[in-house]
Design a protein around this motif. Sequence first.
Motif, PDB file in Angstrom:
ATOM      1  N   VAL A  81       0.941  -1.172  -0.209  1.00  0.00           N
ATOM      2  CA  VAL A  81       0.014  -0.042   0.182  1.00  0.00           C
ATOM      3  C   VAL A  81       0.931   1.123   0.070  1.00  0.00           C
ATOM      4  O   VAL A  81       0.775   2.100  -0.797  1.00  0.00           O
ATOM      5  N   ALA A  82       1.860   1.453   0.970  1.00  0.00           N
ATOM      6  CA  ALA A  82       2.691   2.290   0.939  1.00  0.00           C
ATOM      7  C   ALA A  82       3.933   2.144   1.720  1.00  0.00           C
ATOM      8  O   ALA A  82       3.858   1.151   2.770  1.00  0.00           O
ATOM      9  N   ASN A  83       5.132   2.687   1.579  1.00  0.00           N
ATOM     10  CA  ASN A  83       6.322   2.464   2.125  1.00  0.00           C
ATOM     11  C   ASN A  83       6.048   3.610   3.405  1.00  0.00           C
ATOM     12  O   ASN A  83       5.845   4.593   3.099  1.00  0.00           O
ATOM     13  N   LEU A  84       6.197   3.061   4.790  1.00  0.00           N
ATOM     14  CA  LEU A  84       6.045   4.125   5.957  1.00  0.00           C
ATOM     15  C   LEU A  84       7.358   4.698   6.242  1.00  0.00           C
ATOM     16  O   LEU A  84       7.215   5.886   6.797  1.00  0.00           O
ATOM     17  N   GLY A  85       8.392   4.054   6.008  1.00  0.00           N
ATOM     18  CA  GLY A  85       9.428   4.575   6.413  1.00  0.00           C
ATOM     19  C   GLY A  85      10.948   3.722   6.344  1.00  0.00           C
ATOM     20  O   GLY A  85      10.787   2.623   6.294  1.00  0.00           O
ATOM     21  N   PHE A  86      11.821   4.121   6.446  1.00  0.00           N
ATOM     22  CA  PHE A  86      13.184   3.573   6.312  1.00  0.00           C
ATOM     23  C   PHE A  86      14.014   4.115   7.508  1.00  0.00           C
ATOM     24  O   PHE A  86      13.688   5.277   7.836  1.00  0.00           O
ATOM     25  N   ASP A  87      14.802   3.262   8.020  1.00  0.00           N
ATOM     26  CA  ASP A  87      15.632   3.719   9.403  1.00  0.00           C
ATOM     27  C   ASP A  87      16.769   3.080   9.164  1.00  0.00           C
ATOM     28  O   ASP A  87      16.775   1.793   8.745  1.00  0.00           O
ATOM     29  N   LYS A  88      17.643   3.488  10.361  1.00  0.00           N
ATOM     30  CA  LYS A  88      18.836   2.465  10.776  1.00  0.00           C
ATOM     31  C   LYS A  88      19.646   2.041   9.596  1.00  0.00           C
ATOM     32  O   LYS A  88      20.172   1.028   9.370  1.00  0.00           O
ATOM     33  N   VAL A  89      19.903   3.202   8.624  1.00  0.00           N
ATOM     34  CA  VAL A  89      20.716   2.704   7.386  1.00  0.00           C
ATOM     35  C   VAL A  89      22.272   2.826   7.975  1.00  0.00           C
ATOM     36  O   VAL A  89      22.564   3.975   8.369  1.00  0.00           O
ATOM     37  N   VAL A  90      22.710   1.708   7.695  1.00  0.00           N
ATOM     38  CA  VAL A  90      24.229   1.768   7.929  1.00  0.00           C
ATOM     39  C   VAL A  90      24.944   0.950   6.947  1.00  0.00           C
ATOM     40  O   VAL A  90      24.417  -0.035   6.178  1.00  0.00           O
ATOM     41  N   THR A  91      26.297   1.595   6.782  1.00  0.00           N
ATOM     42  CA  THR A  91      27.097   1.017   5.789  1.00  0.00           C
ATOM     43  C   THR A  91      28.630   0.523   6.386  1.00  0.00           C
ATOM     44  O   THR A  91      29.574   1.514   6.445  1.00  0.00           O
ATOM     45  N   PRO A  92      28.513  -0.578   6.875  1.00  0.00           N
ATOM     46  CA  PRO A  92      29.766  -1.078   7.769  1.00  0.00           C
ATOM     47  C   PRO A  92      30.968  -1.260   6.928  1.00  0.00           C
ATOM     48  O   PRO A  92      32.329  -1.161   7.524  1.00  0.00           O
ATOM     49  N   LYS A  93      30.828  -1.416   5.433  1.00  0.00           N
ATOM     50  CA  LYS A  93      32.162  -1.441   4.650  1.00  0.00           C
ATOM     51  C   LYS A  93      31.622  -1.014   3.397  1.00  0.00           C
ATOM     52  O   LYS A  93      30.340  -0.918   3.001  1.00  0.00           O
ATOM     53  N   PRO A  94      32.578  -0.374   2.627  1.00  0.00           N
ATOM     54  CA  PRO A  94      32.293   0.280   1.562  1.00  0.00           C
ATOM     55  C   PRO A  94      32.027  -0.861   0.291  1.00  0.00           C
ATOM     56  O   PRO A  94      32.307  -2.125   0.525  1.00  0.00           O
ATOM     57  N   THR A  95      31.557  -0.203  -0.578  1.00  0.00           N
ATOM     58  CA  THR A  95      31.003  -0.846  -2.031  1.00  0.00           C
ATOM     59  C   THR A  95      31.835  -0.382  -2.997  1.00  0.00           C
ATOM     60  O   THR A  95      31.791   0.819  -3.070  1.00  0.00           O
ATOM     61  N   PHE A  96      32.523  -1.413  -3.700  1.00  0.00           N
ATOM     62  CA  PHE A  96      33.451  -0.871  -4.953  1.00  0.00           C
ATOM     63  C   PHE A  96      32.635  -1.208  -6.324  1.00  0.00           C
ATOM     64  O   PHE A  96      32.133  -2.200  -6.253  1.00  0.00           O
ATOM     65  N   ILE A  97      33.187  -0.675  -7.109  1.00  0.00           N
ATOM     66  CA  ILE A  97      32.588  -1.036  -8.455  1.00  0.00           C
ATOM     67  C   ILE A  97      33.247  -2.333  -8.974  1.00  0.00           C
ATOM     68  O   ILE A  97      34.349  -2.767  -8.413  1.00  0.00           O
ATOM     69  N   GLY A  98      32.481  -3.424  -9.419  1.00  0.00           N
ATOM     70  CA  GLY A  98      32.774  -4.707  -9.758  1.00  0.00           C
ATOM     71  C   GLY A  98      32.167  -5.767  -8.599  1.00  0.00           C
ATOM     72  O   GLY A  98      32.105  -6.755  -8.797  1.00  0.00           O
ATOM     73  N   ASP A  99      31.931  -5.161  -7.430  1.00  0.00           N
ATOM     74  CA  ASP A  99      31.355  -5.769  -6.187  1.00  0.00           C
ATOM     75  C   ASP A  99      29.942  -6.431  -6.656  1.00  0.00           C
ATOM     76  O   ASP A  99      28.996  -5.772  -7.345  1.00  0.00           O
TER      77      ASP A  99
END
Length: 149
Positions: A81-99
């Motif tokens: 019906v609807a996305n109500l929210g996004f929370d706790k976005v965490v990036t513990p490691k980087p993403t690289f081209i080719g991953d």
Amino acid sequence: MPGRYFEEWDIGAQITHQPSRTVTETDNLLFSAMTHNLQPLHLDAETARASEFGQILVNSTFTFALCVGLSVGDTTVGTLVANLGFDKVVTPKPTFIGDTLTCHSEVIDLRASKSRPNAGVVTFRHWLTNQHGHEVLSCTRTALISRRG
């Protein structure tokens, strides 16, 4: 595979979504340009090479959007019906081209909607792992999901 209705979910249910997705230089360049993100670590190979990472970092907002996108087919396609929210976005490691990134989801909360008897609220924890099994992003997504019939 279609999304699931509210009553088809259980707390603790887990999914590993397929297909996985290999991030390309074009993905990173176009997403950064479309969002006006001019961070040199995403766009300038020489600046990125001189950084502690030694190479271009993929724009983390692209990684976030990809995570949600990879999850939709198994979770909410046709039932959202609807996305109500996004929370706790965490990036513990980087993403690289080719991953190559794989999305995983777990239901961490369920509750009936107080205002909509034809829907319920499902909270997912989504996370991405790279080809080495390292978690590169996690977030929670709370969605209003239709009930069957």
